[in-house]
Design an enzyme around this catalytic site. Structure first.
Site, PDB file in Angstrom:
ATOM      1  N   CYS A 267       1.009  -1.154  -0.078  1.00 51.05           N
ATOM      2  CA  CYS A 267      -0.123  -0.097   0.080  1.00 51.05           C
ATOM      3  C   CYS A 267       0.898   1.148   0.054  1.00 51.05           C
ATOM      4  O   CYS A 267       2.054   1.021  -0.229  1.00 51.05           O
ATOM      5  CB  CYS A 267      -0.884  -0.046   1.163  1.00 51.05           C
ATOM      6  SG  CYS A 267      -0.185  -0.009   2.808  1.00 51.05           S
ATOM      7  N   LYS A 268       0.378   2.326   0.169  1.00 53.52           N
ATOM      8  CA  LYS A 268       1.132   3.729   0.110  1.00 53.52           C
ATOM      9  C   LYS A 268       2.546   3.454   0.899  1.00 53.52           C
ATOM     10  O   LYS A 268       3.565   3.718   0.598  1.00 53.52           O
ATOM     11  CB  LYS A 268       0.418   4.835   0.563  1.00 53.52           C
ATOM     12  CG  LYS A 268       1.200   6.004   0.194  1.00 53.52           C
ATOM     13  CD  LYS A 268       0.377   7.285   0.672  1.00 53.52           C
ATOM     14  CE  LYS A 268       1.185   8.563   0.422  1.00 53.52           C
ATOM     15  NZ  LYS A 268       0.660   9.593   1.011  1.00 53.52           N
TER      16      LYS A 268
END
Length: 176
Positions: free
Chosen positions: A103-104
């Site tokens: 994810c980020k």
């Protein structure tokens, strides 16, 4: 340790590597990891699970992407995505590949999915699965909503173990 403490600790320590090995054929990382073609190739990654709505997919040739479109928001329904995501990850592993879940920041969403995978396909309790994730990536800290959904997932998996071959009843909304 709560999110505030983890954030302070993360600020004082060096930036974690883009991807880390959680278990054989299972890697966890940030969005930067999807662009690290050499590292993906060395790790044998054949599937990138992109647990975000906005982060770019992998650029490495021969690496498939599965997008799990959720924001890092406690109100998001990650639970509905866990069973199909874990099944796709296990299929990639059984085919001889490896998975990168990202994810980020490689902290909440991807950590939750890795934890779910370890519970579903390695038979670990939530506590043991998350301990493996946290040991590999100390910044891992699923948000409270995702943690609650992981607890529900664990309950469903425990109930399923009494009914061989039956998938857990998931995806029926937050009450599931």
């Amino acid at each position: 340790m709560g999110p505030a403490e983890a954030g302070r600790r993360g600020a004082a320590s060096p930036v974690p590597p883009p991807l880390v090995r959680v278990a054989p054929s299972l890697f966890l990382g940030s969005a930067r990891a999807a662009g690290a073609e050499e590292q993906l190739a060395r790790a044998g990654v054949t599937l990138c699970v992109n647990v975000s709505r906005q982060q770019p997919g992998p650029r490495a040739p021969g690496v498939a992407e599965l997008r799990v479109p959720v924001f890092d928001d406690p109100a998001e329904d990650l639970l509905a995505h866990l069973e199909p995501t874990c099944a796709a990850m296990e299929a990639a592993v059984r085919a001889g590949g490896a998975c990168l879940v990202y994810c980020k920041n490689g902290r909440s969403r991807s950590a939750a999915v890795c934890t779910a995978y370890l519970m579903r396909h390695r038979g670990l309790s939530l506590a043991k699965a998350f301990q493996m994730v946290k040991s590999a990536r100390p910044v891992a800290e699923p948000n409270p909503g995702f943690w609650s959904q992981l607890q529900k997932y664990e309950e469903a998996l425990q109930a399923q173990s009494c009914l061989q071959g039956e998938p857990p009843a998931l995806g029926l909304g937050p009450e599931a």
